[in-house]
Write an enzyme that holds these catalytic residues in place. Structure first.
Site, PDB file in Angstrom:
ATOM      1  CG  HIS A 201      -2.014  -0.895   1.278  1.00 38.02           C
ATOM      2  ND1 HIS A 201      -1.878  -2.231   1.073  1.00 38.02           N
ATOM      3  CD2 HIS A 201      -3.349  -0.669   1.484  1.00 38.02           C
ATOM      4  CE1 HIS A 201      -3.081  -2.804   1.162  1.00 38.02           C
ATOM      5  NE2 HIS A 201      -3.987  -1.874   1.401  1.00 38.02           N
ATOM      6  CD  GLU A 204      -5.671   3.736   1.908  1.00 33.23           C
ATOM      7  OE1 GLU A 204      -4.740   3.132   2.474  1.00 33.23           O
ATOM      8  OE2 GLU A 204      -6.881   3.445   2.078  1.00 33.23           O
TER       9      GLU A 204
END
Ligand code: HPA
Ligand code: ZN
Length: 340
Positions: A201, A204
């Site tokens: 990730h 974001e």
């Protein structure tokens, strides 16, 4: 020659699709959460299923993660993990999600004294059954919680040793800000040495620098989210030239206030810049929809046509860890759908 001529909504539902950014713990529906809380006498701050749904009102990633870890606390025995996985794979069947690469968070369970043997047995039993019953294709991504230490991640990788044949990749999730990818450079290098693929990730809530770090320090095959890449022109060029997949999660981004409204989502901008964009559900029971709901929400609020939908579905296979042969098979199937 095209053989299917469908409305946009039908096209979304009918196309074979892969899902590449899905946290299995994020598929825990309130009904199952309450049932397992009763089974194990876990006290939750909710009296009814409606209470649970009402609590799913998030300001940012952390406010979601707090409830996500609380929800996961009802998962205790092998059968709970089996049931969680089974319910999600049944949903895949219903939505024509023919292949899925799912993240699981071992530390969320081992920190509570639940061993790898328990959740791995439950997950893999459901995966094998779905494969046997309707040919469901699926694989596992073991995600490290980035708010925990590098040492803890290394210990997790060590504890996973007997299960590595069942794990395709490692990932990186949880609280992004303040926990940049480079914190896990050495763990990802070890995972690579062990033959594992890598995703993380990044971008974001975190800045474009975190995406650069995921590329350079973790040597990833995909960026999970990555929507903040638009803030850095050089990064956009790099992502295009590498055809680095972004696993974008539209409903998640709205629920976590990354964008205020779906009509402000930058997915189409990313796609039209030539990035390898895919659509995914992230944590569907918390964010209000499974994979097809994410496609439908995009189609309802952005100027998306059928060709875009076909491209997004095709990208989901291109960006997957499937063999070239399987990718070609699904890309061929998609080409049989009419985009006019
Ligand atoms: N971001 C970071 N960590 C997560 C997420 C997410 O969207 N879902 C589950 N863990
Ligand atoms: Zn995620």
């Amino acid at each position: 020659m095209p053989v299917h001529n469908l409305s946009t909504a039908n096209l979304i539902n009918s196309l074979p699709k892969a899902e590449l950014h899905l946290h299995i713990e994020g598929t825990l529906e309130p009904e199952l959460m309450m049932a397992l809380a009763a089974k194990h006498q876990v006290t939750l701050p909710y009296s009814t299923i409606d209470d649970v749904r009402l609590a799913y009102n998030f300001d940012n990633l952390q406010s979601f993660l707090d409830l996500y870890y609380l929800g996961a606390s009802v998962l205790r025995d092998e059968d709970d993990f089996y049931r969680l996985m089974w319910d999600y794979l049944c949903k895949c069947k219903e939505e024509n999600v023919v292949h899925v690469e799912m993240m699981f968070d071992p530390q969320t369970h081992t920190e509570r004294g639940i061993d790898f043997a328990v959740f791995m047995a439950g997950f893999t039993r459901a995966m094998a059954q779905a494969e046997k019953e309707w040919g469901q294709s699926s694989l596992l991504i073991m995600s490290f919680l980035r708010h925990l230490s590098e040492r803890n991640a290394f210990d997790t990788l060590t504890a996973a040793a007997p299960y590595l044949p069942m794990i395709t990749a490692v990932g990186l999730d949880s609280s992004e800000l303040g926990n940049p990818p480079e914190k896990f450079t050495r763990v990802f290098a070890k995972a690579k040495e062990l033959g594992l693929m890598r995703v993380a990730h990044a971008g974001e809530e975190g800045p474009p620098e975190y995406i650069w770090s995921a590329l350079h320090d973790l040597d990833v095959h995909r960026i999970d989210h990555g929507v903040r890449s638009v803030e850095d022109g050089a990064l956009m060029k790099e992502l295009v030239s590498r055809q680095m997949p972004l696993t974008v999660c539209p409903l998640s981004n709205i629920k976590l206030c990354v964008f205020d409204h779906m009509n402000e989502h930058n997915l189409l901008t990313l796609l039209e810049h030539g990035l390898m964009v895919t659509v995914n559900a992230d944590d569907p029971s918390y964010f209000g929809g499974y994979l097809n709901d994410n496609y439908h929400a995009l189609a309802a609020h952005l100027p998306i046509n059928k060709q875009h939908i076909k491209t997004l579905a095709s990208n989901s296979f291109k960006a997957s860890f499937l063999s070239e042969e399987k990718k070609s098979h699904w890309l061929n199937q998609i080409s049989n759908f009419d985009a006019d």
